[in-house]
Design an enzyme around this catalytic site. Structure first.
Site, mmCIF file in Angstrom:
data_model
loop_
_atom_site.group_PDB
_atom_site.id
_atom_site.type_symbol
_atom_site.label_atom_id
_atom_site.label_comp_id
_atom_site.label_asym_id
_atom_site.label_seq_id
_atom_site.Cartn_x
_atom_site.Cartn_y
_atom_site.Cartn_z
ATOM 1 N N ASN A 165 9.657 90.937 66.215
ATOM 2 C CA ASN A 165 8.526 90.999 65.281
ATOM 3 C C ASN A 165 7.401 91.809 65.935
ATOM 4 O O ASN A 165 6.806 91.369 66.906
ATOM 5 C CB ASN A 165 8.066 89.567 64.967
ATOM 6 C CG ASN A 165 6.903 89.517 63.995
ATOM 7 O OD1 ASN A 165 6.254 90.522 63.718
ATOM 8 N ND2 ASN A 165 6.625 88.331 63.479
ATOM 9 N N CYS A 168 0.121 90.208 60.447
ATOM 10 C CA CYS A 168 1.409 90.713 59.916
ATOM 11 C C CYS A 168 1.255 91.462 58.592
ATOM 12 O O CYS A 168 2.105 92.261 58.238
ATOM 13 C CB CYS A 168 2.378 89.560 59.740
ATOM 14 S SG CYS A 168 2.708 88.745 61.305
ATOM 15 N N HIS A 209 8.205 92.526 55.829
ATOM 16 C CA HIS A 209 7.730 92.359 57.202
ATOM 17 C C HIS A 209 8.821 91.638 57.989
ATOM 18 O O HIS A 209 9.416 90.682 57.496
ATOM 19 C CB HIS A 209 6.433 91.551 57.191
ATOM 20 C CG HIS A 209 6.084 90.984 58.531
ATOM 21 N ND1 HIS A 209 5.894 91.790 59.631
ATOM 22 C CD2 HIS A 209 5.934 89.703 58.965
ATOM 23 C CE1 HIS A 209 5.625 91.028 60.670
ATOM 24 N NE2 HIS A 209 5.646 89.760 60.296
HETATM 25 N N1 COA Z 1 15.450 78.743 72.881
HETATM 26 C C1 COA Z 1 16.146 77.594 72.828
HETATM 27 N N2 COA Z 1 15.704 76.517 72.170
HETATM 28 C C2 COA Z 1 14.525 76.591 71.551
HETATM 29 C C3 COA Z 1 13.752 77.771 71.566
HETATM 30 C C4 COA Z 1 14.261 78.860 72.273
HETATM 31 N N3 COA Z 1 13.618 80.038 72.354
HETATM 32 N N4 COA Z 1 12.634 77.557 70.853
HETATM 33 C C5 COA Z 1 12.696 76.293 70.400
HETATM 34 N N5 COA Z 1 13.822 75.700 70.825
HETATM 35 C C6 COA Z 1 14.304 74.352 70.569
HETATM 36 C C7 COA Z 1 13.208 73.402 70.188
HETATM 37 O O1 COA Z 1 12.580 72.907 71.342
HETATM 38 C C8 COA Z 1 13.961 72.352 69.406
HETATM 39 O O2 COA Z 1 14.563 71.496 70.334
HETATM 40 P P1 COA Z 1 14.671 69.911 70.030
HETATM 41 O O3 COA Z 1 15.491 69.799 68.778
HETATM 42 O O4 COA Z 1 15.342 69.367 71.246
HETATM 43 O O5 COA Z 1 13.256 69.449 69.853
HETATM 44 C C9 COA Z 1 15.075 73.132 68.716
HETATM 45 O O6 COA Z 1 15.168 74.374 69.440
HETATM 46 C C10 COA Z 1 14.799 73.410 67.262
HETATM 47 O O7 COA Z 1 13.460 73.835 67.131
HETATM 48 P P2 COA Z 1 12.850 74.192 65.762
HETATM 49 O O8 COA Z 1 11.428 74.626 65.957
HETATM 50 O O9 COA Z 1 13.132 73.125 64.756
HETATM 51 O O10 COA Z 1 13.737 75.468 65.376
HETATM 52 P P3 COA Z 1 13.699 76.320 64.080
HETATM 53 O O11 COA Z 1 15.076 76.397 63.538
HETATM 54 O O12 COA Z 1 12.588 75.924 63.178
HETATM 55 O O13 COA Z 1 13.354 77.757 64.655
HETATM 56 C C11 COA Z 1 11.551 79.310 64.820
HETATM 57 C C12 COA Z 1 12.140 77.995 65.322
HETATM 58 C C13 COA Z 1 10.267 79.573 65.575
HETATM 59 C C14 COA Z 1 12.546 80.439 65.124
HETATM 60 C C15 COA Z 1 11.326 79.197 63.301
HETATM 61 O O14 COA Z 1 10.565 78.059 63.003
HETATM 62 C C16 COA Z 1 10.629 80.382 62.729
HETATM 63 O O15 COA Z 1 11.160 81.481 62.736
HETATM 64 N N6 COA Z 1 9.421 80.216 62.175
HETATM 65 C C17 COA Z 1 8.676 81.306 61.624
HETATM 66 C C18 COA Z 1 8.155 82.132 62.744
HETATM 67 C C19 COA Z 1 7.523 83.388 62.277
HETATM 68 O O16 COA Z 1 8.036 84.044 61.421
HETATM 69 N N7 COA Z 1 6.423 83.734 62.900
HETATM 70 C C20 COA Z 1 5.764 84.943 62.643
HETATM 71 C C21 COA Z 1 5.158 84.940 61.294
HETATM 72 S S1 COA Z 1 4.708 86.497 60.895
#
Ligand code: COA
Length: 332
Positions: free
Chosen positions: A289, A114, A259
């Site tokens: 992304n 990234c 980014h």
């Molecule tokens: N659709 C529906 N539900 C989903 C899902 C999706 N695509 N992905 C995950 N879930 C669920 C999980 O299973 C979890 O369920 P549970 O509570 O029953 O266990 C719930 O949603 C919450 O998951 P969580 O991981 O706590 O969500 P979050 O609010 O942290 O969001 C991301 C997840 C990935 C969006 C977030 O962590 C994020 O953006 N992280 C950074 C990612 C990033 O920027 N990556 C690139 C870096 S350059």
């Protein structure tokens, strides 16, 4: 000492638009969840036989060159950032070199995911400052849709990423008041496995096996919460580092181009720094992304909208796999 200036920008995204509703057909997810957690509404997926990472980079480069008033033969060096190269080797920079009528110039691939575009800009800046090169092409291009398993087990990762390419022409400038003021690069390898695609790697005798595929280890792995937590800390840090290095403060900043990892990350960074909505550019809603391509795509859109005015103070910042994080401060 010379200054480096971005004099042309271009981008290319594949024509195939995938909405959140399209993803609902493949996994247990919803348009509402994706919008609320990431801001993403749609992304582009490549078309096999039409798009490759190097070809997409070439299409973006042609536009950037035209806007800079240069031809491929004028370019002295290619820097190509991607985590999704056409081949494991040779690098995509070499493949780009054959797509357009460049001279037999050097072509360097960058593998910092990234932050790849900012690392590339930093390298270009050093070559220009020392007088070694005059015109450098910096490209970020990614095809990631084919490493996304469109299934519920990979849904947290699969909904975030898309394909696209952006390019910038970086030129020597004789005006000391304009151009790249400084770049700041960081890494912390102890978090490498928090955002990783391990296989096929060179650490196993059999780089690929049925077991690896059955366990899903040929797919990217992300500890989403860890990435989120580090990102919201490192983004403001590296932006303030760039401003301080130039005896400037956040009040001097006109525009932040972060980014595009997650709209929630961008919003939290904006809030921490006390910036207004019109000071932070986001387009993750339309492309997801696109890793090394997010910043040059965003800059190209800003260029097209005539929002990059001479004299503006612009900060580019990125965080991602590695972990790596980086910034570039530019007097436009
Ligand atoms: N659709 C529906 N539900 C989903 C899902 C999706 N695509 N992905 C995950 N879930 C669920 C999980 O299973 C979890 O369920 P549970 O509570 O029953 O266990 C719930 O949603 C919450 O998951 P969580 O991981 O706590 O969500 P979050 O609010 O942290 O969001 C991301 C997840 C990935 C969006 C977030 O962590 C994020 O953006 N992280 C950074 C990612 C990033 O920027 N990556 C690139 C870096 S350059």
């Amino acid at each position: 000492m010379y200054r480096s200036r971005i004099t042309g920008l271009g981008f290319y995204v594949p024509e195939n638009i995938i909405t959140n509703h399209d993803l609902e057909k493949y996994m247990d997810t919803s348009d509402q969840w994706i919008r609320e957690r990431s801001g993403i509404e749609q992304r582009r997926f490549f078309t096999e036989g039409k798009d490759t990472v190097s070809l997409m980079g070439a299409r973006a480069s042609e536009i950037a060159l035209q806007r800079a008033g240069l031809e491929p033969k004028d370019i002295d060096f290619i820097i190509f950032a991607t985590l999704s190269p056409d081949y494991n080797f040779p690098g995509s920079g070499c493949l780009l070199q054959r797509h357009l009528p460049f001279r037999e110039i050097g072509a360097l691939d960058i593998r910092t995911q990234c932050t790849g575009f900012i690392y590339g800009l930093s390298i270009a800046d050093q070559y220009i400052k020392t007088g070694m090169y005059r015109n450098i092409l910096v490209v970020g291009s990614e095809i990631q849709s084919n490493i996304l398993e469109l299934s519920t087990r990979n849904r947290d990762f699969a909904v975030l990423f898309g394909d696209g390419a952006g390019a910038a022409v970086v030129q020597r400038s004789d005006n000391p008041r304009h151009g790249i003021l400084s770049t700041h690069l960081h890494s912390e390898g102890k978090y490498a496995e928090d955002l990783v695609l391990e296989h096929p790697g060179s650490n196993l005798k059999n780089r690929m096996s049925i077991e690896i595929i059955q366990q899903g280890k040929h797919l990217p792995f992300m500890r989403g919460n860890a990435v989120f937590k580090h990102a919201v800390q490192r983004f403001p840090e590296v932006i303030l580092e760039a401003l301080e290095a130039n005896n400037l403060t956040i009040h001097d900043l006109d525009l932040l181009v972060p980014h595009q990892a997650n709209l929630r990350i961008s919003k939290l960074v904006q809030e921490k720094l006390g910036l207004r909505d019109d000071q932070v550019y986001n387009n993750i809603q339309r492309y997801g992304n696109t890793t090394a391509a997010t910043i040059p795509i965003a800059l190209s859109e800003l260029w097209e909208a005539n929002r990059l005015q001479e004299g503006m103070l612009v900060c580019l910042a990125a965080f991602g796999s590695g972990f790596t994080w980086a910034s570039a401060l530019i007097r436009w």
